[in-house]
Design a protein around this motif. Structure first.
Motif, PDB file in Angstrom:
ATOM      1  N   ALA A  62       0.829  -1.032  -0.154  1.00 31.70           N
ATOM      2  CA  ALA A  62       0.054  -0.057   0.003  1.00 31.70           C
ATOM      3  C   ALA A  62       0.985   1.239  -0.029  1.00 31.70           C
ATOM      4  O   ALA A  62       0.420   2.365  -0.874  1.00 31.70           O
ATOM      5  N   ALA A  63       2.012   1.460   0.868  1.00 26.75           N
ATOM      6  CA  ALA A  63       2.792   2.485   0.925  1.00 26.75           C
ATOM      7  C   ALA A  63       3.592   2.762  -0.300  1.00 26.75           C
ATOM      8  O   ALA A  63       3.673   3.635  -1.098  1.00 26.75           O
ATOM      9  N   GLU A  64       4.174   1.675  -0.894  1.00 27.97           N
ATOM     10  CA  GLU A  64       4.593   1.711  -2.449  1.00 27.97           C
ATOM     11  C   GLU A  64       3.658   2.143  -3.308  1.00 27.97           C
ATOM     12  O   GLU A  64       4.126   2.811  -4.255  1.00 27.97           O
ATOM     13  N   ALA A  65       2.525   1.575  -3.477  1.00 28.92           N
ATOM     14  CA  ALA A  65       1.403   2.003  -4.237  1.00 28.92           C
ATOM     15  C   ALA A  65       1.288   3.430  -4.327  1.00 28.92           C
ATOM     16  O   ALA A  65       1.047   4.202  -5.179  1.00 28.92           O
ATOM     17  N   GLU A  66       1.208   4.057  -2.967  1.00 27.62           N
ATOM     18  CA  GLU A  66       0.683   5.270  -2.579  1.00 27.62           C
ATOM     19  C   GLU A  66       1.929   6.209  -3.109  1.00 27.62           C
ATOM     20  O   GLU A  66       1.732   7.551  -3.544  1.00 27.62           O
ATOM     21  N   ALA A  67       3.245   5.798  -2.861  1.00 25.00           N
ATOM     22  CA  ALA A  67       4.371   6.494  -3.195  1.00 25.00           C
ATOM     23  C   ALA A  67       4.334   6.710  -4.926  1.00 25.00           C
ATOM     24  O   ALA A  67       4.783   7.586  -5.483  1.00 25.00           O
ATOM     25  N   ALA A  68       4.025   5.586  -5.394  1.00 22.59           N
ATOM     26  CA  ALA A  68       4.149   5.497  -6.948  1.00 22.59           C
ATOM     27  C   ALA A  68       2.997   6.460  -7.377  1.00 22.59           C
ATOM     28  O   ALA A  68       3.350   7.169  -8.460  1.00 22.59           O
ATOM     29  N   GLU A  69       1.793   6.443  -6.894  1.00 21.64           N
ATOM     30  CA  GLU A  69       0.653   7.314  -6.981  1.00 21.64           C
ATOM     31  C   GLU A  69       1.043   8.750  -6.766  1.00 21.64           C
ATOM     32  O   GLU A  69       0.913   9.794  -7.865  1.00 21.64           O
ATOM     33  N   GLN A  70       1.683   9.193  -5.996  1.00 27.33           N
ATOM     34  CA  GLN A  70       2.344  10.555  -5.895  1.00 27.33           C
ATOM     35  C   GLN A  70       3.272  11.093  -6.860  1.00 27.33           C
ATOM     36  O   GLN A  70       3.195  12.105  -7.224  1.00 27.33           O
ATOM     37  N   ALA A  71       4.236  10.071  -7.209  1.00 31.26           N
ATOM     38  CA  ALA A  71       5.320  10.246  -8.098  1.00 31.26           C
ATOM     39  C   ALA A  71       4.817  10.526  -9.387  1.00 31.26           C
ATOM     40  O   ALA A  71       4.813  11.523 -10.197  1.00 31.26           O
ATOM     41  N   GLN A  72       3.656   9.671  -9.642  1.00 31.54           N
ATOM     42  CA  GLN A  72       2.863   9.822 -11.086  1.00 31.54           C
ATOM     43  C   GLN A  72       2.229  11.145 -11.210  1.00 31.54           C
ATOM     44  O   GLN A  72       2.076  11.823 -12.049  1.00 31.54           O
ATOM     45  N   ARG A  73       1.406  11.422  -9.857  1.00 29.95           N
ATOM     46  CA  ARG A  73       0.729  12.734  -9.932  1.00 29.95           C
ATOM     47  C   ARG A  73       1.570  13.930 -10.143  1.00 29.95           C
ATOM     48  O   ARG A  73       1.250  14.901 -10.650  1.00 29.95           O
ATOM     49  N   ALA A  74       2.638  13.986  -9.306  1.00 29.31           N
ATOM     50  CA  ALA A  74       3.861  14.925  -9.333  1.00 29.31           C
ATOM     51  C   ALA A  74       4.261  15.082 -10.859  1.00 29.31           C
ATOM     52  O   ALA A  74       4.511  16.249 -11.323  1.00 29.31           O
ATOM     53  N   ARG A  75       4.513  13.883 -11.478  1.00 32.69           N
ATOM     54  CA  ARG A  75       5.079  14.123 -12.709  1.00 32.69           C
ATOM     55  C   ARG A  75       4.041  14.586 -13.849  1.00 32.69           C
ATOM     56  O   ARG A  75       4.333  15.398 -14.694  1.00 32.69           O
ATOM     57  N   ARG A  76       2.801  14.212 -13.686  1.00 31.74           N
ATOM     58  CA  ARG A  76       1.673  14.798 -14.502  1.00 31.74           C
ATOM     59  C   ARG A  76       1.661  16.138 -14.178  1.00 31.74           C
ATOM     60  O   ARG A  76       1.371  16.894 -15.118  1.00 31.74           O
ATOM     61  N   GLU A  77       1.852  16.688 -12.886  1.00 35.06           N
ATOM     62  CA  GLU A  77       1.465  17.957 -12.738  1.00 35.06           C
ATOM     63  C   GLU A  77       2.621  18.618 -13.593  1.00 35.06           C
ATOM     64  O   GLU A  77       2.356  19.873 -13.915  1.00 35.06           O
ATOM     65  N   ARG A  78       3.774  18.287 -13.332  1.00 37.35           N
ATOM     66  CA  ARG A  78       5.027  18.834 -13.931  1.00 37.35           C
ATOM     67  C   ARG A  78       4.832  18.837 -15.522  1.00 37.35           C
ATOM     68  O   ARG A  78       5.102  20.089 -16.238  1.00 37.35           O
ATOM     69  N   GLU A  79       4.317  17.762 -16.006  1.00 35.83           N
ATOM     70  CA  GLU A  79       4.110  17.979 -17.466  1.00 35.83           C
ATOM     71  C   GLU A  79       3.016  18.727 -17.889  1.00 35.83           C
ATOM     72  O   GLU A  79       3.290  19.543 -18.858  1.00 35.83           O
ATOM     73  N   GLU A  80       2.043  18.816 -16.972  1.00 41.53           N
ATOM     74  CA  GLU A  80       0.923  19.861 -17.357  1.00 41.53           C
ATOM     75  C   GLU A  80       1.393  21.359 -17.257  1.00 41.53           C
ATOM     76  O   GLU A  80       1.070  22.246 -17.904  1.00 41.53           O
ATOM     77  N   GLU A  81       2.180  21.460 -16.208  1.00 40.96           N
ATOM     78  CA  GLU A  81       2.651  23.033 -15.880  1.00 40.96           C
ATOM     79  C   GLU A  81       3.522  23.172 -17.195  1.00 40.96           C
ATOM     80  O   GLU A  81       3.601  24.388 -17.614  1.00 40.96           O
ATOM     81  N   THR A  82       4.406  22.213 -17.412  1.00 44.03           N
ATOM     82  CA  THR A  82       5.367  22.596 -18.607  1.00 44.03           C
ATOM     83  C   THR A  82       4.592  22.834 -19.822  1.00 44.03           C
ATOM     84  O   THR A  82       4.874  23.665 -20.831  1.00 44.03           O
ATOM     85  N   GLN A  83       3.468  22.081 -20.279  1.00 44.57           N
ATOM     86  CA  GLN A  83       2.684  22.107 -21.344  1.00 44.57           C
ATOM     87  C   GLN A  83       1.890  23.594 -21.180  1.00 44.57           C
ATOM     88  O   GLN A  83       1.958  24.184 -22.362  1.00 44.57           O
ATOM     89  N   ARG A  84       1.526  23.895 -20.089  1.00 50.09           N
ATOM     90  CA  ARG A  84       0.961  25.232 -19.833  1.00 50.09           C
ATOM     91  C   ARG A  84       1.780  26.480 -20.269  1.00 50.09           C
ATOM     92  O   ARG A  84       1.290  27.344 -20.895  1.00 50.09           O
ATOM     93  N   LEU A  85       2.800  26.489 -19.660  1.00 46.15           N
ATOM     94  CA  LEU A  85       3.877  27.426 -19.833  1.00 46.15           C
ATOM     95  C   LEU A  85       4.394  27.333 -21.348  1.00 46.15           C
ATOM     96  O   LEU A  85       4.528  28.447 -22.133  1.00 46.15           O
TER      97      LEU A  85
END
Length: 289
Positions: A62-85
């Motif tokens: 469960a901890a690894e899945a949560e960490a992976a989800e957070q990492a994926q969410r952070a990566r998506r946010e970075r990609e979305e921010e990069t796309q927005r800029l």
């Protein structure tokens, strides 16, 4: 540990088998339990450990899945921010390009060309008007417009020069910053060219963005001069030349005056100067005869 196998896949050992006889005998000797009781205690002990490891494994998953989800969410946010800029920068560049892009204005379907097309002054003269600077009337005279037409070439339009506007150096086409070598001051024009140049000059003031107040004042200025009691063209044109140049100088200093009001004292001074010069020239001619 991170690489621990899933405990749920394990099965309880057969503690009744010969492989566990040594362990059973040792436990029976120390506790005086029956063999069945010893086997049951081994099964209970293994089950408790199995359940503990299963919980640890599940928590780890469960901890690894949560960490992976957070990492994926952070990566998506970075990609979305990069796309927005990136999109914002592209939109900004597009707007800047649109500002620089030449625009073709619409036209009135019912409007026809004027009966008379006024000769076009040089870019230099029009630039002076747009900057609210003094420019000799010669540039708006028939000769000045012909001079502009002769010198309006593609090569000249494509060349650039540096000019100062409001104390800022600006790059502009050479045709917009280079004065004509043939230009003369207002009082050196003949009266016919003076009047025609004056009319063209007033016509182009509106197109250059001058206020109605300034344009009206100049129109009244020339009207008063044309109807002044002095009928000497040289006196009138000399007054017009000096006063209009001084008017522009004072406007830049924030000390503008109403040019439409004729200063009769100055007019008389100029008349005396012009007449005196004319008399001297006449005497000189007589002496040379």
């Amino acid at each position: 540990p991170r690489d621990m196998a899933d405990p749920s896949l394990e099965t309880c050992p057969d503690f009744n088998s010969d492989g566990f006889r040594t362990i059973r005998d040792f436990m029976i000797a120390g506790s005086h339990e029956t063999e069945e009781q010893t086997v049951e205690r081994l099964i209970i002990s293994w089950t408790e450990d199995h359940n503990r490891r299963s919980r640890l494994w599940q928590d780890q998953q469960a901890a690894e899945a949560e960490a992976a989800e957070q990492a994926q969410r952070a990566r998506r946010e970075r990609e979305e921010e990069t796309q927005r800029l990136t999109e914002e920068e592209a939109e900004r560049e597009r707007r800047e390009a649109d500002k620089k892009k030449a625009k073709l204005n619409d036209f009135d379907d019912t409007l026809v060309v004027d009966n008379v097309i006024a000769p076009r002054p040089s870019q230099y003269a029009l630039q002076k008007l747009s900057s609210f600077e003094y420019v000799p009337l010669w540039y708006f005279s028939p000769e000045g417009c012909r001079d502009a037409a002769r010198n309006s070439t593609v090569s000249a339009d494509d060349a650039f020069g540096i000019t100062k506007i409001d104390d800022v150096l600006t790059v502009r086409p050479i045709a917009a910053v280079k004065a004509s070598r043939n230009a003369v001051e207002d009082h050196e024009l003949n009266i016919t060219d003076f009047l025609r140049a004056k009319n063209s000059y007033l016509h182009h003031l509106d197109k250059a963005g001058w206020t109605q107040r300034h344009t009206d004042s100049l129109a009244q200025f020339y009207w008063h001069l044309e109807n002044h009691p002095f009928r000497d063209d040289t006196i009138i044109m000399t007054y017009a030349h000096r006063v209009r140049r001084n008017w522009h100088d004072n406007l830049k200093l924030g000390e503008g005056f109403n040019i439409a009001i004729i200063n009769e004292s100055l007019m008389n001074t100029i008349a005396f100067e012009v007449n005196t010069t004319a008399q001297h020239n006449t005497l000189r001619k007589i002496e040379d005869m």
